[in-house]
Design a protein around this motif. Structure first.
Motif, PDB file in Angstrom:
ATOM      1  N   PHE A   1     -12.518 -18.982  17.512  1.00 37.92           N
ATOM      2  CA  PHE A   1     -11.838 -17.446  17.222  1.00 37.92           C
ATOM      3  C   PHE A   1     -12.272 -16.935  18.817  1.00 37.92           C
ATOM      4  O   PHE A   1     -13.129 -17.429  19.497  1.00 37.92           O
ATOM      5  CB  PHE A   1     -12.644 -16.676  16.334  1.00 37.92           C
ATOM      6  N   GLU A   2     -11.737 -15.666  19.062  1.00 37.74           N
ATOM      7  CA  GLU A   2     -12.156 -15.055  20.270  1.00 37.74           C
ATOM      8  C   GLU A   2     -13.441 -14.396  20.382  1.00 37.74           C
ATOM      9  O   GLU A   2     -13.816 -13.742  19.544  1.00 37.74           O
ATOM     10  CB  GLU A   2     -10.969 -13.831  20.372  1.00 37.74           C
ATOM     11  N   GLY A   3     -14.253 -15.043  21.105  1.00 31.49           N
ATOM     12  CA  GLY A   3     -15.780 -14.457  21.195  1.00 31.49           C
ATOM     13  C   GLY A   3     -15.911 -12.995  21.070  1.00 31.49           C
ATOM     14  O   GLY A   3     -15.265 -12.241  21.813  1.00 31.49           O
ATOM     15  N   GLY A   4     -16.789 -12.691  20.233  1.00 30.36           N
ATOM     16  CA  GLY A   4     -17.271 -11.192  20.106  1.00 30.36           C
ATOM     17  C   GLY A   4     -16.110 -10.298  19.244  1.00 30.36           C
ATOM     18  O   GLY A   4     -16.356  -9.125  18.969  1.00 30.36           O
ATOM     19  N   ASN A   5     -15.153 -10.776  18.913  1.00 34.82           N
ATOM     20  CA  ASN A   5     -13.917 -10.375  17.938  1.00 34.82           C
ATOM     21  C   ASN A   5     -14.295 -10.668  16.684  1.00 34.82           C
ATOM     22  O   ASN A   5     -13.856 -11.509  16.214  1.00 34.82           O
ATOM     23  CB  ASN A   5     -12.550 -10.801  18.473  1.00 34.82           C
ATOM     24  N   VAL A   6     -14.532  -9.523  15.933  1.00 36.15           N
ATOM     25  CA  VAL A   6     -14.815  -9.531  14.497  1.00 36.15           C
ATOM     26  C   VAL A   6     -13.858  -9.981  13.538  1.00 36.15           C
ATOM     27  O   VAL A   6     -13.757 -10.808  12.682  1.00 36.15           O
ATOM     28  CB  VAL A   6     -15.616  -8.031  14.008  1.00 36.15           C
ATOM     29  N   GLU A   7     -12.559  -9.327  14.020  1.00 36.14           N
ATOM     30  CA  GLU A   7     -11.300  -9.394  13.071  1.00 36.14           C
ATOM     31  C   GLU A   7     -10.939 -10.796  13.525  1.00 36.14           C
ATOM     32  O   GLU A   7     -10.475 -11.357  12.470  1.00 36.14           O
ATOM     33  CB  GLU A   7     -10.414  -8.462  13.663  1.00 36.14           C
ATOM     34  N   SER A   8     -10.927 -11.389  14.610  1.00 39.92           N
ATOM     35  CA  SER A   8     -10.541 -12.743  14.743  1.00 39.92           C
ATOM     36  C   SER A   8     -11.300 -13.833  13.997  1.00 39.92           C
ATOM     37  O   SER A   8     -10.790 -14.707  13.491  1.00 39.92           O
ATOM     38  CB  SER A   8     -10.850 -13.035  16.375  1.00 39.92           C
ATOM     39  N   LEU A   9     -12.732 -13.423  14.065  1.00 41.67           N
ATOM     40  CA  LEU A   9     -13.572 -14.341  13.203  1.00 41.67           C
ATOM     41  C   LEU A   9     -13.162 -14.472  11.831  1.00 41.67           C
ATOM     42  O   LEU A   9     -13.250 -15.274  11.209  1.00 41.67           O
ATOM     43  CB  LEU A   9     -15.094 -14.056  13.524  1.00 41.67           C
ATOM     44  N   ALA A  10     -13.014 -13.104  11.379  1.00 42.37           N
ATOM     45  CA  ALA A  10     -12.626 -12.737   9.747  1.00 42.37           C
ATOM     46  C   ALA A  10     -11.450 -13.683   9.413  1.00 42.37           C
ATOM     47  O   ALA A  10     -11.368 -14.241   8.239  1.00 42.37           O
ATOM     48  CB  ALA A  10     -12.421 -11.342   9.638  1.00 42.37           C
ATOM     49  N   GLU A  11     -10.375 -13.707  10.251  1.00 38.47           N
ATOM     50  CA  GLU A  11      -9.502 -14.417  10.181  1.00 38.47           C
ATOM     51  C   GLU A  11      -9.379 -15.839   9.871  1.00 38.47           C
ATOM     52  O   GLU A  11      -9.002 -16.403   9.156  1.00 38.47           O
ATOM     53  CB  GLU A  11      -8.250 -14.163  11.263  1.00 38.47           C
ATOM     54  N   ARG A  12     -10.310 -16.359  10.676  1.00 38.79           N
ATOM     55  CA  ARG A  12     -10.714 -17.796  10.779  1.00 38.79           C
ATOM     56  C   ARG A  12     -11.441 -18.093   9.383  1.00 38.79           C
ATOM     57  O   ARG A  12     -11.120 -19.216   8.963  1.00 38.79           O
ATOM     58  CB  ARG A  12     -11.509 -18.023  12.166  1.00 38.79           C
ATOM     59  N   MET A  13     -12.207 -17.443   9.154  1.00 34.19           N
ATOM     60  CA  MET A  13     -13.056 -17.399   7.935  1.00 34.19           C
ATOM     61  C   MET A  13     -11.953 -17.452   6.500  1.00 34.19           C
ATOM     62  O   MET A  13     -12.159 -18.617   5.773  1.00 34.19           O
ATOM     63  CB  MET A  13     -14.050 -16.220   7.662  1.00 34.19           C
TER      64      MET A  13
END
Length: 420
Positions: free
Chosen positions: A338-350
């Motif tokens: 995911f894009e480092g530091g990007n909360v929304e990007s990590l949430a999408e991966r989860m």
């Protein structure tokens, strides 16, 4: 060979540097070498021998406010020379460039003992400097200065260096022109991951209802540099679409209280489980990691993350920031970025992982196949080869700056005392 390792943080604290160096030491002992660990004296840790015969030298020190586990001691290490002489140390191998490393370097220079340094921790990252200066602005300003104050004096007395990441090797060489820096991966005891069917019970701190295809896990130090707050905030967003999801956070550290408050503010009770420290052997031995959908780390400051390696070798796919040091460990075949530091990007991966069980299983199988890359036995052979090369440099007359002068001065002093 007789090999001395220097640590600035040791038991009862735990971290990836300690874990990988113990594995290296155990393998060196099995190869016929003798190993000593020079560690700051700590009332809570008094053992003289650990593991497969690692001898412990407890060095007098005083607590420091800089970082938990860090101690203060004199950097001009004449007081360490009697130990190096007594144990007939052939090689000094430092695991960090802080005070213990500097003291051992100075002692080794006087005795003309080759020194190797492994650049494990990226402590010039502003998030680490912030621990000492308590200010992000000051930390940003100090990033370049730390090389002049800490790294340059340390590496000037180091004969050779290694790093567990190729990008880190290039970075160190750019900062210290002329220093020979070799890439050698961290190693693990792969036999710990090959005991299928002989698993221990799940640790008592873990409720079995938290486990399964709807759960994520993090294991590691709860330090601000690990960006666990980003992972927790992302999980809160993921939970909106996946109300039955769980996130297990295992570890302890200075960010614990702040993370608890963050969890409470986000209303994650019953879904985010902060268990505290669980012994690594219990985590690996129980196959705990494999009983979740994926291992999650949001850290941007890792050199070579041991917990990520352990997850992969367990056959657990990983969600990590899309940075070079993570890409060096695994690919899109074994996990997700995911894009480092990007909360929304990590949430999408989860969210994607929790709802893609077949893809998850495919990546899990490929993750487990990476295990041979991190075999600690092969890593120990690589280090043994470097040690032999250093001893050959010594035989050929190599000295670090000022080394010959200081070594000869010490020899004359010894001869003079002998004549009395």
């Amino acid at each position: 060979m007789h090999i001395a390792f220097g640590f600035d943080i040791f038991y009862p604290e735990t971290n990836g540097v300690i874990t990988t160096t113990i594995n290296l030491a155990n393998n060196l002992i099995k190869m016929g070498h003798k190993v000593w660990f020079f560690v700051p004296r700590e009332k809570a840790f008094t053992a003289d021998v650990i593991e497969d015969g690692i001898r412990i030298v407890h060095v007098k020190s005083v607590p420091a406010w800089i970082y938990k586990g860090i101690k203060l001691l004199p950097i001009y290490g004449s007081y360490l020379m009697p130990y190096l002489i007594k144990y007939k140390i052939d090689i000094v191998h430092n695991t960090s460039p802080w005070l213990m490393g500097m003291a051992l370097n100075h002692a080794a220079r006087r005795l003309h003992i080759p020194t190797l340094a492994t650049h494990h921790t990226l402590i010039d990252n502003p998030i680490y400097i912030k621990y000492a200066l308590k200010s992000q602005k000051l930390a940003d300003a100090a990033q370049d200065a730390i090389w002049s104050v800490v790294f340059n004096p340390f590496f000037r007395l180091t004969w050779m260096a290694t790093a567990p990441n190729r990008e880190t090797c290039e970075y160190v060489m750019s900062k210290i022109p002329g220093l020979d820096v070799r890439y050698i991966s961290n190693g693990i005891d792969i036999s710990r991951f090959q005991n299928k069917g002989k698993e221990r019970p799940i640790p008592s701190a873990i409720d079995k209802s938290w486990l399964g295809r709807r759960s994520l896990i993090y294991v590691g130090r709860l330090g601000y540099e690990k960006a666990i707050d980003v992972a927790i905030e992302a999980f809160a967003l993921c939970l909106e679409k996946n109300p039955d999801a769980h996130f297990i956070v295992i570890g302890q550290g200075p960010a614990h209280d702040a993370l608890v408050k963050l969890s409470e503010s986000l209303g994650l009770e019953g879904h985010l489980h902060m268990t505290g420290l669980i012994p690594n052997d219990d985590i690996i031995g129980s196959g705990l990691l494999t009983k979740t959908a994926a291992f999650v780390t949001a850290s941007l400051s890792e050199n070579q993350a041991m917990t990520v390696i352990e997850a992969l070798c367990s056959g657990t796919p990983v969600i990590a920031a899309d940075i070079e040091n993570m890409r060096a460990l695994f690919s899109d075949n074994e996990g997700w970025f995911f894009e480092g530091g990007n909360v929304e990007s990590l949430a999408e991966r989860m969210d994607h992982v929790l709802n893609s069980p077949e893809e998850r299983d495919e990546k899990a199988a490929k993750a487990g196949a990476l295990i041979s890359r991190f075999d600690g036995r092969e890593v120990a052979k690589q280090f043994e080869s470097v040690y032999k090369e250093l001893l050959e440099m010594k035989r050929e007359g190599f000295y670090v700056p000022g080394g010959e002068k200081r070594a000869m001065k010490y020899v004359r002093k010894v001869q003079k005392n002998a004549e009395k």
